[in-house]
Structure formats: structure tokens, C-alpha cells
Design an enzyme around this catalytic site. Structure first.
Site, PDB file in Angstrom:
ATOM      1  N   HIS A 156      -2.865   3.089  -5.788  1.00  0.00           N
ATOM      2  CA  HIS A 156      -4.081   1.478  -5.234  1.00  0.00           C
ATOM      3  C   HIS A 156      -3.796   0.418  -6.689  1.00  0.00           C
ATOM      4  O   HIS A 156      -3.793  -0.578  -6.761  1.00  0.00           O
ATOM      5  CB  HIS A 156      -5.594   1.946  -4.850  1.00  0.00           C
ATOM      6  CG  HIS A 156      -5.586   1.171  -3.657  1.00  0.00           C
ATOM      7  ND1 HIS A 156      -4.991   0.912  -3.218  1.00  0.00           N
ATOM      8  CD2 HIS A 156      -6.649  -0.008  -4.063  1.00  0.00           C
ATOM      9  CE1 HIS A 156      -5.669  -0.409  -2.114  1.00  0.00           C
ATOM     10  NE2 HIS A 156      -6.557  -0.614  -3.047  1.00  0.00           N
ATOM     11  N   ARG A 189       1.110  -1.193   0.266  1.00  0.00           N
ATOM     12  CA  ARG A 189      -0.056   0.109  -0.143  1.00  0.00           C
ATOM     13  C   ARG A 189       0.917   1.485  -0.179  1.00  0.00           C
ATOM     14  O   ARG A 189       1.585   1.079   0.641  1.00  0.00           O
ATOM     15  CB  ARG A 189      -0.711   0.026   1.781  1.00  0.00           C
ATOM     16  CG  ARG A 189      -1.729  -0.906   1.426  1.00  0.00           C
ATOM     17  CD  ARG A 189      -2.618  -1.510   2.866  1.00  0.00           C
ATOM     18  NE  ARG A 189      -3.498  -2.054   2.891  1.00  0.00           N
ATOM     19  CZ  ARG A 189      -3.184  -3.217   3.593  1.00  0.00           C
ATOM     20  NH1 ARG A 189      -1.863  -3.113   3.917  1.00  0.00           N
ATOM     21  NH2 ARG A 189      -4.219  -4.346   3.581  1.00  0.00           N
ATOM     22  N   ARG A 195      -1.087  -1.600  -6.694  1.00  0.00           N
ATOM     23  CA  ARG A 195      -1.428  -2.757  -6.173  1.00  0.00           C
ATOM     24  C   ARG A 195      -2.152  -3.429  -6.750  1.00  0.00           C
ATOM     25  O   ARG A 195      -1.782  -5.281  -6.535  1.00  0.00           O
ATOM     26  CB  ARG A 195      -1.753  -2.178  -5.047  1.00  0.00           C
ATOM     27  CG  ARG A 195      -2.022  -3.468  -3.553  1.00  0.00           C
ATOM     28  CD  ARG A 195      -2.466  -2.402  -2.175  1.00  0.00           C
ATOM     29  NE  ARG A 195      -2.806  -2.813  -1.023  1.00  0.00           N
ATOM     30  CZ  ARG A 195      -2.798  -4.335  -0.345  1.00  0.00           C
ATOM     31  NH1 ARG A 195      -1.949  -4.671  -0.448  1.00  0.00           N
ATOM     32  NH2 ARG A 195      -3.802  -4.534   0.318  1.00  0.00           N
ATOM     33  N   HIS A 229      -4.194  -8.774   3.672  1.00  0.00           N
ATOM     34  CA  HIS A 229      -5.724  -8.402   3.891  1.00  0.00           C
ATOM     35  C   HIS A 229      -6.699  -9.228   5.511  1.00  0.00           C
ATOM     36  O   HIS A 229      -5.485 -10.534   6.014  1.00  0.00           O
ATOM     37  CB  HIS A 229      -6.571  -9.129   3.123  1.00  0.00           C
ATOM     38  CG  HIS A 229      -6.437  -8.199   1.823  1.00  0.00           C
ATOM     39  ND1 HIS A 229      -6.845  -9.116  -0.498  1.00  0.00           N
ATOM     40  CD2 HIS A 229      -6.000  -6.874   1.237  1.00  0.00           C
ATOM     41  CE1 HIS A 229      -6.208  -7.713  -0.768  1.00  0.00           C
ATOM     42  NE2 HIS A 229      -5.949  -6.985  -0.336  1.00  0.00           N
ATOM     43  N   LYS A 240      -1.082  -2.070   7.393  1.00  0.00           N
ATOM     44  CA  LYS A 240      -2.632  -1.759   8.067  1.00  0.00           C
ATOM     45  C   LYS A 240      -3.720  -2.084   9.195  1.00  0.00           C
ATOM     46  O   LYS A 240      -3.552  -3.834   8.880  1.00  0.00           O
ATOM     47  CB  LYS A 240      -3.648  -1.490   6.264  1.00  0.00           C
ATOM     48  CG  LYS A 240      -4.653  -0.703   7.049  1.00  0.00           C
ATOM     49  CD  LYS A 240      -5.237  -0.611   5.626  1.00  0.00           C
ATOM     50  CE  LYS A 240      -6.312  -0.388   6.231  1.00  0.00           C
ATOM     51  NZ  LYS A 240      -7.714  -0.040   4.683  1.00  0.00           N
ATOM     52  N   TYR A 261      -9.762 -10.261  -6.466  1.00  0.00           N
ATOM     53  CA  TYR A 261      -8.501 -10.944  -7.417  1.00  0.00           C
ATOM     54  C   TYR A 261      -9.145 -12.021  -8.562  1.00  0.00           C
ATOM     55  O   TYR A 261      -8.601 -12.998  -9.471  1.00  0.00           O
ATOM     56  CB  TYR A 261      -7.343 -11.304  -7.279  1.00  0.00           C
ATOM     57  CG  TYR A 261      -6.878  -9.739  -6.594  1.00  0.00           C
ATOM     58  CD1 TYR A 261      -7.081  -8.393  -7.296  1.00  0.00           C
ATOM     59  CD2 TYR A 261      -6.808  -9.688  -5.280  1.00  0.00           C
ATOM     60  CE1 TYR A 261      -6.235  -7.525  -6.415  1.00  0.00           C
ATOM     61  CE2 TYR A 261      -6.745  -8.333  -4.132  1.00  0.00           C
ATOM     62  CZ  TYR A 261      -6.556  -7.080  -5.292  1.00  0.00           C
ATOM     63  OH  TYR A 261      -7.051  -6.304  -4.453  1.00  0.00           O
TER      64      TYR A 261
END
Length: 361
Positions: free
Chosen positions: A308, A205, A311, A333, A229, A342
Site C-alpha cells: 500500500h 491497489r 501506491r 478514490h 474498489k 498527497y
């Protein structure tokens, strides 16, 4: 602690005294579980809501901190419906459906705490009636829908390396008549190509990129130590691997980092920029990296490309060679539900590849 977390924690400390005491109590309750950035968004959402009920005459409070629990208890369903309508139709700063859902979720979380968890001195709930419990909040972004929105707006296959090469070499030809742009590009092309390459070869990120320090880098093992994150343990950094192409770009950038950006010894940041009028390099900002990628993307012929989406481009490519669980871990995630994007994107990518193969035969 990351740079952004430090900034957001300071802002949170500034805003909390303006809130009612029970909001401060709720934020203290959530502090061990949520990042300062998330809690700051909560407080901003409550600020918007309290200002609205005061403007509508649903609270007699002279200031935000004076909104009472009794005034919250007296709210009706029609008031919440009106607030939702206000968020979606106001002429200035109209919110997307996703933003409205987030704002209502923040309210519901606080109301739940006040009615189900927090107690007064007699062990009774602080909030006797919870109108937000009646509000149904539907998920707005399903993985399949997100994948559909990304269709055609990410880099695929050879485009990943082409974009990096364009940043380093191709852009100069496109701005040949602009001496200022040429000078800036000559100075920053290795750094800019390195940043794009790192994201396209690891899936970091942008917030993770700007928080990287020199000692987070392990070139020998093609490894980064990243403040992920959602991780509130400020002493732990997650090891994240990157592809070999990123190592080559990192080596080229590191060879000139200290001299080209006049890096002072005290500066730990991996990626630097020299602000206008200053002589020493400082940590690049999130906004600077976002603007940099948009600048190159427009000239590259992909004006919709953002940091983003780089990414997303990596993740789609990575998922073609790995399963959903490895992709989840690589991207950081919280659940595989997010990674399902995806799966939908690669279904389309693979079907198009088969069609191309058929046409070539």
C-alpha cells in the site's frame, strides 16, 4: 466478479443464517450499495457485539440469532460506553482507534435502519428506541494526520525506479550465499519487478492487481481495465493508464509467463505463481504479493515499505505533476477528501527539494 468478492460473498452467505432475522433484513437492504467484503465486515462486527451483550447478561439469547429487538431497545448509554471500553482495553485482540470507530459506525448504521427505515406490519419502526443515535463518532484519520504518518515511509523521486531495479538485479547480490533464495529470485525476478513497477507506475491497489486478467491488458495504449474498489457493477471495469516504464516491465514478464509458470490455457490471471508440489501456475494471492514486497523492502533498507505504501509513493509522485482531481480519478478514490493526503505529502516533498537545491548552489 473479482476473486475476493466471490470468496466474501460465499462467507457472507455462510454467516448470515447465524444472525438475527433483522440483521439479515438489514444486509439485504444494503446489498445493492455495498460490496460483499464490506457487508461481511459488518456481520463480523455484529457478531462481536451480540456475543458481548450475551456475555454481559444484557441478552438472555442462547444463540446469536436469538438476540431480540426488545433487548436492543433496552440498552443504555453506559452499556455502549462499556462496549467501547471493552474494544480498546481487552487483553487479546485490542483494536486500534480506527477499528473501534468502524465497529461503532457499523452498529449505528444498523440501528438507524431499524429505527428510521424498517417497519413492522403496522407501519411502526422495528426499533422504538435507538441508543446508538446518542453516540458521537469522530473521524480518526484526517488527511493531514495520515500524511504525517507516511512521512519518510514512502519511495520518493529516483527511489521509485531504484526499487524496481533492486528487485530485478540488486537482491541477488544480497542473497548470494543462499542457494534457495537465489533460485527463487532467478525464477520470479521479472514477475516481481513487474508487479512493483505496475503499482509504482499506476497506483493500483493490491486487490486490483491480483484480479487482473490477461484480457484486461492493453499494451499498445498503456491501459488496464480494472475492477475498482467500491464499484458494485460487476460487468464494468474502469480503464486505468500506466506509465511507459510499466509497459517495458510487462513485456519482459509476459515473454516468460506461459513457460516459466506453466500457465494452463484455462488460467486467465495475469500474475501467476506455482504452488509447492504443483505443476501448473495459478493466480497469485494477495498475501503472496504482500510478503514478496516486504521481503525485498527489508533488503532494500526500507523495512516499513508495504504494497500500500507503493501506491502512496506513486500517488505522491503523480500529484506533483497533476491536480487533485486527476489524482483522485487515477487512484479510484470516492472523494477528493482522501486524495488530500498527497497535497500534505507533496508540500513537504517540495519544501525539501527546494532546500536541497539551495544547498547545491
Amino acid at each position: 466478479m473479482s476473486i475476493q468478492k466471490t470468496i466474501d460473498r460465499a462467507r457472507l452467505g455462510e454467516k448470515l443464517p447465524e444472525m438475527p432475522w433483522y440483521v439479515q433484513q438489514f444486509i439485504d437492504y444494503k446489498l445493492p450499495d455495498l460490496s460483499p467484503s464490506t457487508l461481511l465486515e459488518y456481520v463480523r462486527d455484529y457478531e462481536s457485539f451480540f456475543n458481548w451483550i450475551r456475555a454481559e447478561g444484557l441478552s438472555a439469547a442462547p444463540a446469536l440469532k436469538d438476540v431480540t429487538l426488545e433487548e436492543l431497545e433496552s440498552l443504555r448509554m453506559e452499556n455502549i460506553t462499556a462496549y467501547r471500553l471493552y474494544l480498546t482495553t481487552r487483553t487479546e485482540g485490542t483494536n486500534s482507534r480506527t477499528t473501534v470507530t468502524r465497529k461503532l459506525s457499523a452498529l449505528r448504521s444498523m440501528f438507524h435502519y431499524l429505527s428510521q427505515i424498517a417497519e413492522d406490519e403496522h407501519f411502526y419502526p422495528l426499533l422504538k428506541r435507538n441508543v446508538m443515535a446518542k453516540i458521537e463518532i469522530k473521524r480518526t484519520n484526517k488527511p493531514k494526520d495520515t500524511a504525517a504518518k507516511l512521512k519518510g515511509k514512502i519511495l520518493e523521486e529516483e527511489e521509485l525506479t531504484s526499487f524496481i531495479d533492486y528487485i530485478r538485479e540488486g537482491y541477488a547480490a544480497d542473497v548470494a550465499n543462499n542457494k534457495q533464495a537465489l533460485y527463487a529470485h532467478a525464477k520470479n525476478k521479472e514477475r516481481d519487478a513487474c508487479i512493483a513497477s505496475l503499482i509504482l507506475n499506476s497506483g493500483l491497489r493490491v486487490s486490483e492487481v491480483i484480479n487482473l486478467n490477461m484480457n484486461d491488458l492493453d499494451l499498445g495504449n498503456k491501459l488496464l481495465h480494472v475492477m475498482r474498489k467500491g464499484n458494485n457493477d460487476e460487468t464494468f471495469k474502469t480503464p486505468v493508464y500506466y506509465r511507459d516504464q510499466a509497459r517495458l516491465n510487462l513485456e519482459r514478464y509476459l515473454a516468460l509467463r506461459d513457460t516459466e509458470y506453466a500457465a494452463p490455457k484455462r488460467e486467465k490471471a495475469l500474475f501467476l505463481a506455482v504452488p509447492n508440489g504443483q505443476k501448473e501456475g495459478k493466480r497469485m494471492t494477495k498475501r503472496a504479493i504482500q510478503a514478496m514486497i516486504i521481503k525485498y523492502a527489508k533488503r532494500f533498507g526500507k523495512p516499513y515499505l508495504t504494497v500500500h505504501k507503493l501506491r502512496h509513493s506513486f500517488a505522491t509522485d503523480y500529484y506533483l505533476q497533476n491536480d487533485i482531481y486527476k489524482t483522485k480519478e487515477q487512484l479510484g478514490h470516492a472523494s477528493t477528501e482522501t486524495t488530500e493526503i498527497y497535497a500534505h505529502l507533496t508540500d513537504k516533498t517540495m519544501s525539501e527539494a527546494i532546500e536541497r537545491r539551495g544547498n547545491e548552489e
